[in-house]
Design a protein around this motif. Sequence first.
Motif, PDB file in Angstrom:
ATOM      1  N   VAL A 140      46.886  39.217  27.223  1.00 38.77           N
ATOM      2  CA  VAL A 140      46.351  39.286  28.422  1.00 38.77           C
ATOM      3  C   VAL A 140      46.593  40.274  28.850  1.00 38.77           C
ATOM      4  CG1 VAL A 140      46.014  38.433  31.085  1.00 38.77           C
ATOM      5  CG2 VAL A 140      47.204  37.047  29.359  1.00 38.77           C
ATOM      6  N   ASP A 141      44.863  41.308  29.390  1.00 36.70           N
ATOM      7  CA  ASP A 141      44.713  42.768  29.686  1.00 36.70           C
ATOM      8  C   ASP A 141      45.373  43.074  31.041  1.00 36.70           C
ATOM      9  OD1 ASP A 141      44.106  44.983  30.271  1.00 36.70           O
ATOM     10  OD2 ASP A 141      42.017  44.775  29.274  1.00 36.70           O
ATOM     11  N   LEU A 142      46.107  43.513  31.288  1.00 30.88           N
ATOM     12  CA  LEU A 142      46.621  43.504  32.577  1.00 30.88           C
ATOM     13  C   LEU A 142      45.762  44.244  33.970  1.00 30.88           C
ATOM     14  CD1 LEU A 142      50.274  44.543  32.458  1.00 30.88           C
ATOM     15  CD2 LEU A 142      49.549  41.744  32.965  1.00 30.88           C
ATOM     16  N   ASN A 143      44.989  45.044  33.360  1.00 26.72           N
ATOM     17  CA  ASN A 143      43.813  45.597  33.969  1.00 26.72           C
ATOM     18  C   ASN A 143      42.126  44.293  34.357  1.00 26.72           C
ATOM     19  OD1 ASN A 143      45.788  48.480  34.221  1.00 26.72           O
ATOM     20  ND2 ASN A 143      44.090  48.437  32.573  1.00 26.72           N
ATOM     21  N   ASP A 144      42.498  44.059  34.068  1.00 29.06           N
ATOM     22  CA  ASP A 144      41.165  42.177  33.445  1.00 29.06           C
ATOM     23  C   ASP A 144      41.543  41.304  33.630  1.00 29.06           C
ATOM     24  OD1 ASP A 144      38.894  40.607  33.693  1.00 29.06           O
ATOM     25  OD2 ASP A 144      38.065  42.306  32.468  1.00 29.06           O
TER      26      ASP A 144
END
Length: 261
Positions: free
Chosen positions: A95-99
């Motif tokens: 999971v992309d922590l920025n999105d």
Amino acid sequence: MKRFLTFSSALFAACLMTTQLLGQCTADFDFGDATLGVSPNPELGEQFEPGVVGESYEDILHILLPQFVLEIDSTLPFFPTTPLDSASLSSVVLVDLNDTLSTTTLDAVGLQVNCNNNGDSGNPCSFLGGNQYCASLTGTPSVQGSYRVDIYVTGWVTVFGFPFSQEQVFGSFVLDLGEQGCTNEEAINYNPNAVVDDGSCLLEICLGDVDGDNSVTVSDLLEILAEFGCTEGCTTDISGDGSTTVADLLELLSVFGNSCS
């Protein structure tokens, strides 16, 4: 449940996406008298080593599984002598922590895991209770980003002669992929994309003052010229790109004559 979280998160690298035996690790970590453990341990603030995009990467995860289910979580509805039969991976999502609405896989970012279950079963990504295992995370990162690793794990026990399984999802590990550069936010050349510090951080408030006398003079120019062409561990890297080149000369000339005292 915290111990179950640690245990299940530990399975992430050991169960992922490959049955290759190349470059296998050795399950030889010293867990002392513990019956359950993982190294690195996210509960202790430990994570996988960050990876640099375009450069070879390797890290090793060590796992110690308990013999009995209640050693994982004493609140589970099992007898004290109920053995942990096995645990294996269902799936893994990055999971992309920025999105957090954006997800990907290890394979998509250039990495893979070589499972090593010591030959205990035909599926190298299936692990038996009461044993120690390891896995090597390898590859060449191809995508920059910071990811939470969501691990879907299936645990198996036998209850009254019948196999019982349960899947849970956990996300304890964070995997950072990026660049080499200055990681100190207080430095004047801080690089927000850097995940590995290359020693280039400049904490001086006087840009161009490479000799530390609080002014930018001929002395600083001579220091840059003396180290011109340096590509590693450069003390006169003003631009923060890891080397001493024309870029650093131009930076110094732009502030030549400045005094910071």
